[in-house]
Design a protein around this motif. Structure first.
Motif, PDB file in Angstrom:
ATOM      1  N   PRO A   1       0.828  -1.211   0.000  1.00  0.00           N
ATOM      2  CA  PRO A   1       0.000   0.000   0.000  1.00  0.00           C
ATOM      3  C   PRO A   1       0.863   1.262   0.000  1.00  0.00           C
ATOM      4  O   PRO A   1       1.945   1.265   0.569  1.00  0.00           O
ATOM      5  CB  PRO A   1      -0.804  -0.122   1.299  1.00  0.00           C
ATOM      6  CG  PRO A   1      -0.718  -1.562   1.691  1.00  0.00           C
ATOM      7  CD  PRO A   1       0.593  -2.038   1.202  1.00  0.00           C
ATOM      8  N   SER A   2       0.338   2.304  -0.625  1.00  0.00           N
ATOM      9  CA  SER A   2       1.129   3.510  -0.824  1.00  0.00           C
ATOM     10  C   SER A   2       1.301   4.286   0.479  1.00  0.00           C
ATOM     11  O   SER A   2       0.441   4.279   1.356  1.00  0.00           O
ATOM     12  CB  SER A   2       0.467   4.397  -1.875  1.00  0.00           C
ATOM     13  OG  SER A   2      -0.801   4.828  -1.424  1.00  0.00           O
ATOM     14  N   GLN A   3       2.452   4.950   0.584  1.00  0.00           N
ATOM     15  CA  GLN A   3       2.725   5.885   1.658  1.00  0.00           C
ATOM     16  C   GLN A   3       3.298   7.158   1.045  1.00  0.00           C
ATOM     17  O   GLN A   3       3.850   7.138  -0.046  1.00  0.00           O
ATOM     18  CB  GLN A   3       3.749   5.318   2.644  1.00  0.00           C
ATOM     19  CG  GLN A   3       3.291   4.087   3.417  1.00  0.00           C
ATOM     20  CD  GLN A   3       4.283   3.730   4.519  1.00  0.00           C
ATOM     21  OE1 GLN A   3       4.825   4.594   5.203  1.00  0.00           O
ATOM     22  NE2 GLN A   3       4.510   2.435   4.696  1.00  0.00           N
ATOM     23  N   VAL A   4       3.157   8.270   1.752  1.00  0.00           N
ATOM     24  CA  VAL A   4       3.783   9.508   1.320  1.00  0.00           C
ATOM     25  C   VAL A   4       4.838   9.914   2.344  1.00  0.00           C
ATOM     26  O   VAL A   4       4.762   9.564   3.517  1.00  0.00           O
ATOM     27  CB  VAL A   4       2.771  10.652   1.136  1.00  0.00           C
ATOM     28  CG1 VAL A   4       1.785  10.318   0.040  1.00  0.00           C
ATOM     29  CG2 VAL A   4       2.049  10.980   2.435  1.00  0.00           C
ATOM     30  N   SER A   5       5.839  10.639   1.860  1.00  0.00           N
ATOM     31  CA  SER A   5       6.846  11.204   2.757  1.00  0.00           C
ATOM     32  C   SER A   5       7.199  12.594   2.272  1.00  0.00           C
ATOM     33  O   SER A   5       6.890  12.980   1.142  1.00  0.00           O
ATOM     34  CB  SER A   5       8.102  10.324   2.805  1.00  0.00           C
ATOM     35  OG  SER A   5       8.807  10.392   1.581  1.00  0.00           O
ATOM     36  N   ALA A   6       7.858  13.364   3.132  1.00  0.00           N
ATOM     37  CA  ALA A   6       8.254  14.728   2.808  1.00  0.00           C
ATOM     38  C   ALA A   6       9.761  14.774   2.607  1.00  0.00           C
ATOM     39  O   ALA A   6      10.525  14.207   3.399  1.00  0.00           O
ATOM     40  CB  ALA A   6       7.835  15.680   3.922  1.00  0.00           C
ATOM     41  N   VAL A   7      10.193  15.458   1.540  1.00  0.00           N
ATOM     42  CA  VAL A   7      11.609  15.462   1.190  1.00  0.00           C
ATOM     43  C   VAL A   7      11.962  16.775   0.508  1.00  0.00           C
ATOM     44  O   VAL A   7      11.141  17.359  -0.202  1.00  0.00           O
ATOM     45  CB  VAL A   7      11.937  14.260   0.278  1.00  0.00           C
ATOM     46  CG1 VAL A   7      11.132  14.306  -1.014  1.00  0.00           C
ATOM     47  CG2 VAL A   7      13.420  14.173  -0.038  1.00  0.00           C
ATOM     48  N   SER A   8      13.185  17.261   0.749  1.00  0.00           N
ATOM     49  CA  SER A   8      13.665  18.498   0.131  1.00  0.00           C
ATOM     50  C   SER A   8      14.830  18.218  -0.809  1.00  0.00           C
ATOM     51  O   SER A   8      15.528  17.209  -0.680  1.00  0.00           O
ATOM     52  CB  SER A   8      14.133  19.492   1.202  1.00  0.00           C
ATOM     53  OG  SER A   8      13.065  19.949   1.988  1.00  0.00           O
ATOM     54  N   HIS A   9      15.031  19.147  -1.745  1.00  0.00           N
ATOM     55  CA  HIS A   9      16.144  19.056  -2.690  1.00  0.00           C
ATOM     56  C   HIS A   9      16.751  20.441  -2.848  1.00  0.00           C
ATOM     57  O   HIS A   9      16.091  21.360  -3.334  1.00  0.00           O
ATOM     58  CB  HIS A   9      15.670  18.535  -4.039  1.00  0.00           C
ATOM     59  CG  HIS A   9      14.959  17.222  -3.946  1.00  0.00           C
ATOM     60  ND1 HIS A   9      15.607  16.041  -3.673  1.00  0.00           N
ATOM     61  CD2 HIS A   9      13.647  16.906  -4.063  1.00  0.00           C
ATOM     62  CE1 HIS A   9      14.724  15.046  -3.635  1.00  0.00           C
ATOM     63  NE2 HIS A   9      13.531  15.558  -3.858  1.00  0.00           N
ATOM     64  N   GLY A  10      17.989  20.607  -2.431  1.00  0.00           N
ATOM     65  CA  GLY A  10      18.645  21.890  -2.513  1.00  0.00           C
ATOM     66  C   GLY A  10      19.554  22.002  -3.719  1.00  0.00           C
ATOM     67  O   GLY A  10      20.082  21.005  -4.218  1.00  0.00           O
ATOM     68  N   SER A  11      19.743  23.227  -4.191  1.00  0.00           N
ATOM     69  CA  SER A  11      20.685  23.497  -5.276  1.00  0.00           C
ATOM     70  C   SER A  11      20.855  25.000  -5.394  1.00  0.00           C
ATOM     71  O   SER A  11      20.100  25.779  -4.811  1.00  0.00           O
ATOM     72  CB  SER A  11      20.207  22.916  -6.610  1.00  0.00           C
ATOM     73  OG  SER A  11      19.064  23.611  -7.082  1.00  0.00           O
ATOM     74  N   SER A  12      21.839  25.403  -6.162  1.00  0.00           N
ATOM     75  CA  SER A  12      21.948  26.771  -6.632  1.00  0.00           C
ATOM     76  C   SER A  12      21.546  26.781  -8.098  1.00  0.00           C
ATOM     77  O   SER A  12      21.483  25.724  -8.747  1.00  0.00           O
ATOM     78  CB  SER A  12      23.384  27.279  -6.472  1.00  0.00           C
ATOM     79  OG  SER A  12      23.768  27.295  -5.117  1.00  0.00           O
ATOM     80  N   THR A  13      21.256  27.955  -8.640  1.00  0.00           N
ATOM     81  CA  THR A  13      20.922  28.063 -10.054  1.00  0.00           C
ATOM     82  C   THR A  13      22.045  27.446 -10.890  1.00  0.00           C
ATOM     83  O   THR A  13      23.229  27.680 -10.621  1.00  0.00           O
ATOM     84  CB  THR A  13      20.713  29.535 -10.441  1.00  0.00           C
ATOM     85  OG1 THR A  13      19.654  30.074  -9.641  1.00  0.00           O
ATOM     86  CG2 THR A  13      20.350  29.675 -11.911  1.00  0.00           C
ATOM     87  N   SER A  14      21.668  26.636 -11.875  1.00  0.00           N
ATOM     88  CA  SER A  14      22.646  25.864 -12.645  1.00  0.00           C
ATOM     89  C   SER A  14      22.390  25.991 -14.138  1.00  0.00           C
ATOM     90  O   SER A  14      21.252  26.188 -14.571  1.00  0.00           O
ATOM     91  CB  SER A  14      22.600  24.386 -12.233  1.00  0.00           C
ATOM     92  OG  SER A  14      22.812  24.245 -10.845  1.00  0.00           O
TER      93      SER A  14
END
Length: 547
Positions: A520-533
């Motif tokens: 069964p599906s689950q959700v999670s919270a996640v971030s992705h950082g970067s500078s302009t590329s």
């Protein structure tokens, strides 16, 4: 799901409308009830020990218990009206065991000694039944016994203590600003989450954590009735692992982007963004349609985060690599032979992609994962070369490693924990280099900000990404807005076309509250950082032209 609720949730971000119900688990309560204290820590330990001792007495070689209290508050508005305010609480315990070399799991909302004993008995029975068809016993990487420890998101203002009326007033002010500046329709929302989690295991860890997340968002639409056209612009906000201070500027950092675009870091001015969004939505109605061809792309972090998520985060989950997991996001092109070669060029030499569960203000930041492993930072791609994956305690032996990466998570006490994506980010450039510096060095290009529609194949390889706003770059200058833009590439070709990355002064995070996985599906919270590329020679198509 009732139609009215679906309409209220629509437009709140890609995939959110279908996944939000998973986050709204629990019983409806009042806003005041959110502030009520939960179970004290001594009682939690006593009840967790009931589960651990019962599991041992029934022959389990390992057991862990997670007592969780999950508090959610969501506020929805449209134009000058409040559509809904949702407050929920979910409380219970999940018990996971290994018996006869096999996993078993059970959960209950009867958080009493009797209820916990029955759930533990069920978990052990499930493990023993499954062991009859288990070919290889579970192998757990060793983990440090932490004893009694605690961790809390470093917040300055708890959302639960802020009156609902204040949140409503802020959203309605943003709506009004959008309408006053040319929007015909606008909806806005605030998603706020507090996870109070207690973990205990037979290996001697008793870990108490208090985790906070917040996501403000909106969508504005401008209409040209004469031409029969409409354009929408979504918020440039990012979900964050912060308290309500994200909304009131206690850590205010605003960066000026091209063409007056505001770029936000560690704080968010929703009224200012809604004002600009309305103006840009109107501008989109007359924007020039892009000419297909090869362009150098300048991608800002709020946009690039989604590309990182889909083309790096998901394909480097070890269970996808091994073919054990294919739900939602497919398997992976980044197979073990590529990693074992030691020289697979995932990207250009300047591309360094890291996983980090400790990153301040990120959605995935916790002190310990849901297996009691202390979180850390590790390399996935270093100097363009694939160096590692994302793996948990029962996986790392498959890649000849001795230590879990600490990226195990369950969306609630009622769900079994499994490998989930940590924060995956692109490191900033080492030399001083700004967005304006980058644009000055582009002869034929497009600056893209914000997320849009996308598609990617089941191996996480061939893809197409849109965006929120697009600006044409000619001979080092922004010359106007474009429309109908999407770029196509494959993961390896795209990341190898990365030729320049702005420095840490431009570093920002994109995030998702609703990353889906599992069945069964689950959700999670996640971030992705970067500078302009900058990415050179990428194929751009016109999405407005019929085939």
């Amino acid at each position: 799901m009732k139609r009215r609720k679906f309409v209220q949730l629509s437009g709140m971000g890609a995939g959110a409308a279908m996944l939000v119900p998973s986050m709204m688990m629990g019983s409806s309560i009042t806003a005041d009830a959110l502030l009520m204290p939960g179970m004290d820590i001594l009682t939690k330990r006593k009840l967790a020990d009931v589960a651990l001792n019962t599991a041992r007495s029934l022959g389990s070689t390992y057991a862990d218990a997670r007592i969780g209290r999950y508090l959610n508050q969501y506020v929805f508005t449209r134009e000058d009206k409040v559509q809904n305010v949702v407050n929920t609480e979910s409380f219970g315990i999940g018990i996971r065991v290994i018996a006869n070399g096999t996993w078993g799991f059970a959960s209950t909302n009867s958080v009493t000694e009797d209820g916990i004993m029955k759930a533990t008995q069920q978990a052990v029975a499930i493990a023993k039944a499954n062991s009859k068809i288990q070919k290889d016993p579970v192998q757990l990487a060793p983990v440090e016994s932490h004893g009694e420890v605690s961790w809390k998101t470093p917040i300055k203002k708890d959302f639960k203590s802020v009156p609902v009326s204040e949140k409503v007033d802020l959203l309605l002010s943003a709506n009004a600003a959008a309408m006053e500046n040319g929007a015909n329709f606008v909806n806005s929302a605030l998603f706020m989450v507090n996870e109070q989690k207690y973990f205990a295991s037979t290996e001697g860890s008793y870990i108490d954590q208090d985790i906070h997340r917040i996501w403000p968002t909106f969508g504005v639409t401008a209409i040209d009735r004469g031409a029969g056209k409409f354009k929408s612009r979504q918020a440039m906000s990012a979900p964050m692992g912060m308290g309500y201070e994200y909304m009131d500027g206690l850590e205010s950092e605003k960066l000026e982007g091209p063409s007056g675009l505001r770029l936000y870091r560690n704080s968010y001015d929703i009224v200012e963004d809604a004002t600009l969004a309305a103006k840009q939505a109107k501008e989109m109605l007359t924007a020039k349609s892009v000419q297909p061809g090869k362009y150098d792309l300048v991608l800002e972090p709020n946009h690039l985060g989604l590309t990182i998520h889909e083309s790096v985060g998901h394909p480097l989950e070890l269970d996808r690599v091994l073919g054990y997991e294919a739900n939602y996001a497919g398997t992976s092109f980044a197979t073990l032979d590529k990693w074992k070669s030691g020289d697979f060029k995932y990207g250009s030499d300047i591309v360094n992609l890291v996983a980090d569960k400790t990153q301040k203000h990120s959605l995935g930041a916790v002190g310990y994962d849901d297996e009691g492993v202390k979180t850390k930072k590790w390399d996935l791609v270093r100097n363009g070369v694939l160096t590692n994956y994302q793996a948990i305690r029962d996986q790392v032996h498959m890649i000849d490693q001795k230590e879990s990466h600490g990226c195990c998570y369950a969306q609630s006490w009622n769900d079994v924990q499994f490998q989930r994506m940590p924060n995956v980010s692109l490191e900033a450039g080492k030399e001083k280099y700004s967005i304006n510096d980058m644009i000055k060095n582009v002869e034929k290009g497009i600056y893209i900000a914000g997320r849009g529609s996308y598609s990617i194949d089941q191996q996480r390889y061939n893809f197409q990404f849109g965006g929120t706003v697009f600006y044409e770059i000619k001979n080092g200058e922004i010359v106007g807005m474009l429309d109908d833009v999407a770029y196509q590439s494959n993961t390896q070709e795209f990341w190898n076309s990365c030729t320049k990355i702005c420095d840490e002064n431009d570093y920002r995070m994109f995030g998702s509250f609703f990353d889906g996985k599992g069945q069964p599906s689950q959700v999670s919270a996640v971030s992705h950082g970067s500078s302009t590329s900058r990415f050179d020679g990428v194929n751009v198509i016109n999405t407005g032209r019929s085939v």
